[in-house]
Design an enzyme around this catalytic site. Structure first.
Site, PDB file in Angstrom:
ATOM      1  N   LYS A  18       0.827  -1.212   0.000  1.00  0.00           N
ATOM      2  CA  LYS A  18       0.000   0.000   0.000  1.00  0.00           C
ATOM      3  C   LYS A  18       0.856   1.255   0.000  1.00  0.00           C
ATOM      4  O   LYS A  18       0.631   2.183  -0.781  1.00  0.00           O
ATOM      5  CB  LYS A  18      -0.909  -0.008   1.239  1.00  0.00           C
ATOM      6  CG  LYS A  18      -1.727   1.262   1.337  1.00  0.00           C
ATOM      7  CD  LYS A  18      -2.235   1.586   2.733  1.00  0.00           C
ATOM      8  CE  LYS A  18      -1.249   1.943   3.759  1.00  0.00           C
ATOM      9  NZ  LYS A  18      -1.473   3.042   4.645  1.00  0.00           N
ATOM     10  N   ASN A  19       1.846   1.305   0.869  1.00  0.00           N
ATOM     11  CA  ASN A  19       2.594   2.563   1.005  1.00  0.00           C
ATOM     12  C   ASN A  19       3.539   2.830  -0.177  1.00  0.00           C
ATOM     13  O   ASN A  19       3.882   3.974  -0.436  1.00  0.00           O
ATOM     14  CB  ASN A  19       3.325   2.615   2.350  1.00  0.00           C
ATOM     15  CG  ASN A  19       2.341   2.831   3.493  1.00  0.00           C
ATOM     16  OD1 ASN A  19       1.206   3.265   3.278  1.00  0.00           O
ATOM     17  ND2 ASN A  19       2.752   2.515   4.721  1.00  0.00           N
ATOM     18  N   CYS A 113      -4.103   8.324   9.673  1.00  0.00           N
ATOM     19  CA  CYS A 113      -4.376   7.772  10.995  1.00  0.00           C
ATOM     20  C   CYS A 113      -3.869   8.697  12.092  1.00  0.00           C
ATOM     21  O   CYS A 113      -2.810   9.313  11.955  1.00  0.00           O
ATOM     22  CB  CYS A 113      -3.710   6.398  11.131  1.00  0.00           C
ATOM     23  SG  CYS A 113      -4.570   5.107  10.215  1.00  0.00           S
ATOM     24  N   ARG A 118       2.415  14.198  13.512  1.00  0.00           N
ATOM     25  CA  ARG A 118       2.711  14.028  12.085  1.00  0.00           C
ATOM     26  C   ARG A 118       2.960  15.339  11.331  1.00  0.00           C
ATOM     27  O   ARG A 118       2.225  15.694  10.408  1.00  0.00           O
ATOM     28  CB  ARG A 118       1.612  13.186  11.419  1.00  0.00           C
ATOM     29  CG  ARG A 118       1.358  11.891  12.152  1.00  0.00           C
ATOM     30  CD  ARG A 118       0.462  10.948  11.408  1.00  0.00           C
ATOM     31  NE  ARG A 118       1.149  10.216  10.351  1.00  0.00           N
ATOM     32  CZ  ARG A 118       0.560   9.293   9.595  1.00  0.00           C
ATOM     33  NH1 ARG A 118      -0.691   8.997   9.763  1.00  0.00           N
ATOM     34  NH2 ARG A 118       1.244   8.662   8.666  1.00  0.00           N
ATOM     35  N   ASP A 301       4.729   0.169  12.026  1.00  0.00           N
ATOM     36  CA  ASP A 301       3.446  -0.348  11.520  1.00  0.00           C
ATOM     37  C   ASP A 301       3.177  -1.785  11.978  1.00  0.00           C
ATOM     38  O   ASP A 301       2.114  -2.330  11.690  1.00  0.00           O
ATOM     39  CB  ASP A 301       3.399  -0.279   9.982  1.00  0.00           C
ATOM     40  CG  ASP A 301       3.309   1.157   9.483  1.00  0.00           C
ATOM     41  OD1 ASP A 301       3.063   2.060  10.301  1.00  0.00           O
ATOM     42  OD2 ASP A 301       3.496   1.372   8.270  1.00  0.00           O
ATOM     43  N   ARG A 393      -8.573   0.570   4.985  1.00  0.00           N
ATOM     44  CA  ARG A 393      -7.650   1.519   4.342  1.00  0.00           C
ATOM     45  C   ARG A 393      -6.433   0.807   3.783  1.00  0.00           C
ATOM     46  O   ARG A 393      -5.829   1.272   2.824  1.00  0.00           O
ATOM     47  CB  ARG A 393      -7.116   2.513   5.388  1.00  0.00           C
ATOM     48  CG  ARG A 393      -8.137   3.453   5.903  1.00  0.00           C
ATOM     49  CD  ARG A 393      -7.534   4.259   7.005  1.00  0.00           C
ATOM     50  NE  ARG A 393      -7.136   5.506   6.423  1.00  0.00           N
ATOM     51  CZ  ARG A 393      -7.166   6.673   7.053  1.00  0.00           C
ATOM     52  NH1 ARG A 393      -7.505   6.738   8.308  1.00  0.00           N
ATOM     53  NH2 ARG A 393      -6.841   7.753   6.469  1.00  0.00           N
TER      54      ARG A 393
HETATM   55  C1  EPZ Z   1       4.659   6.591   6.409  1.00  0.00           C
HETATM   56  O1  EPZ Z   1       4.065   7.682   7.079  1.00  0.00           O
HETATM   57  C2  EPZ Z   1       3.582   5.575   6.269  1.00  0.00           C
HETATM   58  N1  EPZ Z   1       2.474   6.159   5.518  1.00  0.00           N
HETATM   59  C3  EPZ Z   1       3.112   5.115   7.644  1.00  0.00           C
HETATM   60  O2  EPZ Z   1       2.215   4.064   7.461  1.00  0.00           O
HETATM   61  C4  EPZ Z   1       4.310   4.601   8.444  1.00  0.00           C
HETATM   62  O3  EPZ Z   1       3.898   4.361   9.765  1.00  0.00           O
HETATM   63  C5  EPZ Z   1       5.434   5.626   8.450  1.00  0.00           C
HETATM   64  O4  EPZ Z   1       5.750   6.033   7.105  1.00  0.00           O
HETATM   65  C6  EPZ Z   1       6.715   5.118   9.104  1.00  0.00           C
HETATM   66  O5  EPZ Z   1       7.182   3.990   8.431  1.00  0.00           O
HETATM   67  C7  EPZ Z   1       2.523   6.224   4.203  1.00  0.00           C
HETATM   68  O6  EPZ Z   1       3.458   5.769   3.553  1.00  0.00           O
HETATM   69  C8  EPZ Z   1       1.355   6.839   3.511  1.00  0.00           C
HETATM   70  P1  EPZ Z   1       7.297   9.428   8.303  1.00  0.00           P
HETATM   71  P2  EPZ Z   1       4.760   9.094   7.100  1.00  0.00           P
HETATM   72  O7  EPZ Z   1       7.337  10.685   7.533  1.00  0.00           O
HETATM   73  O8  EPZ Z   1       5.403   9.287   5.756  1.00  0.00           O
HETATM   74  C9  EPZ Z   1       8.375  12.632  11.725  1.00  0.00           C
HETATM   75  C10 EPZ Z   1       0.326   2.772   7.909  1.00  0.00           C
HETATM   76  O9  EPZ Z   1      -0.199   2.249   8.920  1.00  0.00           O
HETATM   77  N2  EPZ Z   1       8.269  13.664  10.675  1.00  0.00           N
HETATM   78  O10 EPZ Z   1       8.259   8.355   7.958  1.00  0.00           O
HETATM   79  O11 EPZ Z   1       3.758  10.093   7.552  1.00  0.00           O
HETATM   80  C11 EPZ Z   1       7.030  11.981  12.039  1.00  0.00           C
HETATM   81  O12 EPZ Z   1       6.303  12.761  12.961  1.00  0.00           O
HETATM   82  C12 EPZ Z   1       0.879   4.166   7.990  1.00  0.00           C
HETATM   83  O13 EPZ Z   1       0.384   2.220   6.779  1.00  0.00           O
HETATM   84  C13 EPZ Z   1       8.629  14.962  10.961  1.00  0.00           C
HETATM   85  O14 EPZ Z   1       9.017  15.296  12.088  1.00  0.00           O
HETATM   86  O15 EPZ Z   1       5.822   8.846   8.223  1.00  0.00           O
HETATM   87  C14 EPZ Z   1       7.474  10.655  12.590  1.00  0.00           C
HETATM   88  O16 EPZ Z   1       7.867  10.810  13.936  1.00  0.00           O
HETATM   89  C15 EPZ Z   1       0.653   4.810   9.284  1.00  0.00           C
HETATM   90  N3  EPZ Z   1       8.551  15.907   9.966  1.00  0.00           N
HETATM   91  C16 EPZ Z   1       8.720  10.326  11.766  1.00  0.00           C
HETATM   92  O17 EPZ Z   1       9.150  11.568  11.223  1.00  0.00           O
HETATM   93  C17 EPZ Z   1       8.130  15.587   8.708  1.00  0.00           C
HETATM   94  O18 EPZ Z   1       8.105  16.474   7.851  1.00  0.00           O
HETATM   95  C18 EPZ Z   1       8.495   9.344  10.628  1.00  0.00           C
HETATM   96  O19 EPZ Z   1       7.400   9.761   9.835  1.00  0.00           O
HETATM   97  C19 EPZ Z   1       7.769  14.264   8.421  1.00  0.00           C
HETATM   98  C20 EPZ Z   1       7.836  13.309   9.432  1.00  0.00           C
END
Ligand code: EPZ
Length: 426
Positions: A18-19, A113, A118, A301, A393
């Site tokens: 999915k991702n 979610c 985020r 995840d 989802r």
């Molecule tokens: C992706 O989310 C996935 N979603 C999430 O999957 C997954 O949990 C996550 O990556 C981590 O592997 C999608 O791909 C659509 P991140 P994302 O940016 O991109 C911080 C699921 O269940 N951060 O890797 O939103 C953030 O707060 C979902 O399938 C910043 O600080 O995650 C977090 O602590 C849920 N600033 C960390 O980085 C930013 O600009 C990692 O987030 C971006 C992120």
């Protein structure tokens, strides 16, 4: 509605990731040629993104359930108005894709979610470094640039979303971009491979440093999405928690190493083949400790699924969440099922109780919802789980796949059907 207690046994086929699909669908907007995407999972997150792409004029033709042909030559708007785009996180990928191709885009702020605050500061930092102006107001984020120029970008946190978004915009920027401290998840690599198959020049995806040489334009391609690491991991834990024996097909075992190694510590047997993997859980699970980390660490995840399994294991386990600050909201639901879990800061301390008992519970988000289904499958008695839209989802035909493995599970709508199912009225 779930009747607990059956061991899950049999074979299961894993869908496309999915991702990865979300990044790839958005990236397919970056050429006027036709792109064919295969092994696309049929889940609501990808379907919402497809609707958003259609809303700005892209033509999406579903050849079969898992194959789409996309043509973005007819895009007539760079403003994504779609109301439900707010429900998904991946709406932000349309920013990077449209900024790269048209140097302009405006998208509703991403939802997704509720697992933490985020922020998207790393995405905007990347876009700005490439020369874009970024404006956030009235629930929208707008980006525009005269031209995009390659730059050196150091990400302050390892983020999947920002890595993919910057990679997309930089693919069509002038000159070289380096992303340091990049995310290394398999889906980052898959999106890079997809872009390269469209003519991009991206090297180093899967390592800390991604180097992108901007090209003038991208062309059409046919591409098959990698298997879903998290769907596979969820079925691995379904075998573990129900003391089952499941052959999980269409996977890349290398992507599952952190999950396999925890299951082995917990007393499961894992047999690895080229593109499938068998999980056998003959005995009661044993305790372990784990901390979620960016890839190749244990995925956030998979955190709710391992907590559900450890709730039934022997001994005390500690699970620490280091990616999202609000990802233990489901613990209260497990406690309703008899689990003994204390959340202390960003850790859950779990005293294994042997058997959980069925209860009426609610899915608070996608992965937690799946974990609660696993807990219910391993419980004594009946459970009902509400708000399964979250599960839909990201998991295709979740209940049907579980049923094919011997689970007593039915999807029902509303009070009346719930009562019917409870009392097995036909
Ligand atoms: C992706 O989310 C996935 N979603 C999430 O999957 C997954 O949990 C996550 O990556 C981590 O592997 C999608 O791909 C659509 P991140 P994302 O940016 O991109 C911080 C699921 O269940 N951060 O890797 O939103 C953030 O707060 C979902 O399938 C910043 O600080 O995650 C977090 O602590 C849920 N600033 C960390 O980085 C930013 O600009 C990692 O987030 C971006 C992120």
């Amino acid at each position: 509605m779930i009747g607990g207690g059956n061991s899950l046994v049999g074979e299961i086929e894993i869908c496309g990731a999915k991702n990865a699909a979300l990044g790839i669908l958005a990236a397919s907007l970056m050429t006027d040629d036709t792109v064919t995407v295969e092994n696309l999972p049929d889940v609501s997150d990808t379907n919402v993104l497809i609707q958003a792409m259609e809303s700005i004029g892209a033509i999406v033709d579903r050849k079969d359930r898992h194959t789409v042909r996309i043509n973005a030559g007819s895009i007539n708007s760079l403003v994504v108005e779609s109301n439900y785009i707010k429900k998904i996180r991946a709406s932000y990928y349309m920013l990077g894709a449209l900024l790269g191709k048209y140097k302009n885009a405006s998208v509703a702020l991403p939802g997704g979610c509720n697992i933490g605050s985020r922020p998207i500061d790393q995405h905007t930092k990347g876009f700005k470094a490439l020369g874009a102006n970024v404006k956030i107001s009235h629930g929208r984020i707008s980006v525009e640039a005269q031209k995009l120029t390659g730059n050196h970008i150091y990400l302050d946190v390892v983020t999947v979303g920002a890595t993919i978004n910057i990679m997309m915009a930089a693919a069509l920027a002038e000159g070289k971009t380096t992303i340091e401290n990049a995310a290394k998840e398999p889906h980052v690599v898959d999106v890079a491979n997809f872009l390269n198959s469209m003519g991009a020049n991206i090297k180093g995806a899967g390592t800390d440093i991604i180097r992108i040489k901007g090209v003038e334009k991208l062309h059409g391609t046919t591409y098959s999405i990698i298997p879903d690491q998290i769907e596979a991991g969820t079925f691995m834990f379904a075998a573990a928690i129900t003391r089952g024996d499941i052959m999980i097909k269409n996977v890349i075992p290398k992507h599952l190493e952190s999950i396999s190694s925890k299951l082995i510590e917990m007393g499961c047997e894992i047999e690895e083949f080229d593109d499938q993997l068998r999980v056998v859980a003959a005995k009661r699970l044993k305790q372990t400790h784990v901390k979620t980390l960016p890839y190749p660490g244990f995925p956030t995840d998979m955190q709710p699924q391992i907590v559900a399994a450890l709730a039934t294991a022997e001994g005390t386990s500690v699970v620490t969440e280091s990616i999202f600050e609000n990802r233990f909201r489901y613990v209260d639901e497990l406690i309703k099922m008899g689990a003994q879990i204390r959340v202390e800061g960003n850790s859950a301390v779990i005293e294994g109780v042997g058997r959980l008992t069925g209860a009426s519970i609610q899915a608070p988000d996608l992965r937690a919802g799946a974990a609660l289904v696993l807990a219910a499958l391993a419980s004594e008695g009946e459970s009902s789980i509400e708000d399964i839209v979250y599960i839909e989802r990201g998991y295709e035909d979740f209940h049907l796949k579980l049923k094919s493995l011997g689970a007593d599970i039915d999807k029902v709508n509303g009070e009346r059907e719930i009562l019917r199912s409870k009392f097995k009225v036909v």
